[in-house]
Structure formats: structure tokens, C-alpha cells
Design an enzyme around this catalytic site. Structure first.
Site, short mmCIF file in Angstrom:
data_model
loop_
_atom_site.label_atom_id
_atom_site.label_comp_id
_atom_site.label_asym_id
_atom_site.label_seq_id
_atom_site.Cartn_x
_atom_site.Cartn_y
_atom_site.Cartn_z
N LYS A 126 0.85 -1.19 0.00
CA LYS A 126 0.00 0.00 0.00
C LYS A 126 0.89 1.24 0.00
O LYS A 126 1.72 1.41 0.89
CB LYS A 126 -0.90 0.02 1.23
CG LYS A 126 -2.02 -1.01 1.21
CD LYS A 126 -2.85 -0.95 2.48
CE LYS A 126 -3.53 0.38 2.66
NZ LYS A 126 -4.39 0.42 3.87
N ASP A 139 -13.84 3.51 11.34
CA ASP A 139 -14.16 3.51 9.91
C ASP A 139 -14.45 2.09 9.42
O ASP A 139 -13.95 1.67 8.38
CB ASP A 139 -13.03 4.14 9.10
CG ASP A 139 -13.48 4.59 7.72
OD1 ASP A 139 -14.71 4.78 7.52
OD2 ASP A 139 -12.63 4.77 6.83
#
Length: 235
Positions: free
Chosen positions: A19, A116
Site C-alpha cells: 500500500k 471507519d
């Protein structure tokens, strides 16, 4: 998106996911450091595992275990892929997410609120086991603290608890609310967004509440097997 993700392979054959934080992302070094610190200190079969990281100049990289089936949202909203999720598999995914969340809230050395939780942050390995990911806005709570407040609520609309969205107050209950939305989306195959039916404007939560009160649960259940009720009775 703040991240660009690519899959790769190490020299020993192990598959990985890399990532990379976009240089133009609003997610700054502090949030990157927050995610790196938390993932490095968490180990659970239902949390994504960190293998390494790189911070050099403007580059910010995380090296994670490879999740062959990518994220949950790619399955539950797709009419073709959703048929792969029978009721047993959906239950396994829900239970796996719950176990990961319990670890964050109670069983790890750090008491963490994710803030989240949503389908795109639930990754699936080759056996469709769920793993919670993306800890950029997660927060650590001291043992004696049960809630906190912020003047700038951060998260994803549709998954944020009402008290957090309106007043900035967040607690472990905020994650529980998000988990509840996740469960409904997994069962229904629908997003928690506003849609119109019979001249009534409701989101998924309101639609489910109305259907249950009218004893019509089949209205919102995604037909992934012949009889969800037979499955539930035998579980």
C-alpha cells in the site's frame, strides 16, 4: 483514494500487498504513523497482518499479507459474486469481523476504536476469512476512558453513529453501530443509502426497521439460499 495498492511476490514466493500513500493525499504523516504503529502492535487472525514498512523522503509504504479475494464490498454488492456467499459463509464473515472487533475493544494490549468500519475495509483471504484493515483514523483509549469527542468527525457517511456525526462523541459503541450496518449490508446485499419505495424515502436502516415491524424480513434479505429460516433454525 489515499492509497494505491499493488500485489507482489517476495523471493521466497510469499505473496504480499504493498500500500502506497499518495503524495497528494490529505492523510498526512501523522495518520500514516498512527496506522503503522497500531498494526505493528496488533496480532489477531481477523486483523490484517503487517509484514514491513518503508518511510523514505515522500514515500510511505506498508507491506501487508496478501488478501487474495480483496475486499468484502466486491462480493456483497455484486449480483454475480454474491451467489458465492451462502448463508453459512455470510455468518462466518460476520462472526470473524465480530471477533476482530472484540479483540480491538477488549482483548488486545491496546483498547482501540476503529472509527471507519465498512465493507471496503474488510479484506478476504483465499478462504474468504475476513480481516479488518485500515487503521488510519483509529484511536487508542486508556483503560478508564469510555468515550471522547472531536470537533471534526472523520469516517464514512452511512456507517457513522448518530452521536458521532452530530456531536463528535465517539466510543466503542460507535464501532458497534458501524458493525450493525455491516451486518445488514451482508444480509441484504444492499448499500446503506437512501432509496425510495412506495413514496417513502428511507436508508437501509430505516427500510429494515419498517420491514421488521411489518413482519416482512424477506423484503431486505438477499436470496443466497433457498431458506434462510431453515438455516437459522439449524444453526
Amino acid at each position: 483514494t489515499a492509497w494505491n495498492t499493488r500485489q507482489g511476490q517476495l523471493q521466497d514466493g510469499q505473496r504480499i500487498a504493498v500500500k502506497k500513500l499518495s503524495r497528494h493525499s490529505s492523510q498526512g504523516p501523522d495518520e500514516f504513523k498512527n496506522e503503522l504503529t497500531l498494526i505493528a502492535n496488533l496480532q489477531h487472525r481477523n486483523l490484517v497482518r503487517l509484514l514491513g514498512s518503508c518511510i523514505e523522503g515522500d514515500e510511505r509504504l506498508l507491506v501487508l499479507e496478501c488478501m487474495e479475494n480483496r475486499s468484502l464490498d466486491a462480493f456483497i454488492y455484486d449480483k454475480t459474486k454474491s451467489v458465492l456467499l451462502n448463508w453459512q459463509k455470510r455468518l462466518d464473515i460476520i462472526v470473524g469481523i465480530a471477533r476482530g472487533l472484540l479483540y480491538l475493544h477488549q482483548d488486545s494490549n491496546l483498547r482501540i476504536i476503529h472509527r471507519d468500519l465498512k465493507p471496503s475495509n474488510i479484506l478476504l483471504d483465499k478462504d474468504m476469512n475476513p480481516k479488518i484493515s485500515d487503521f488510519g483514523i483509529a484511536r487508542i483509549f486508556e483503560s478508564e476512558v469510555h468515550e471522547n469527542a472531536t470537533t471534526r468527525p472523520i469516517g464514512t457517511l452511512g456507517y457513522m453513529a448518530p452521536e458521532y456525526l452530530t456531536s463528535g462523541i465517539f466510543s466503542f459503541k460507535s464501532d458497534v453501530f458501524s458493525f450493525g450496518v455491516l451486518v445488514l449490508e451482508i444480509l441484504s446485499g444492499k448499500r446503506n443509502r437512501v432509496f425510495n419505495q412506495a413514496d417513502i424515502c428511507l436508508n437501509l436502516l430505516g427500510h429494515v426497521s419498517t420491514s421488521v415491524n411489518a413482519f416482512l424480513p424477506s423484503v431486505f434479505l438477499n436470496v443466497a439460499s433457498n431458506s434462510v429460516f431453515d438455516f437459522l433454525m439449524n444453526t
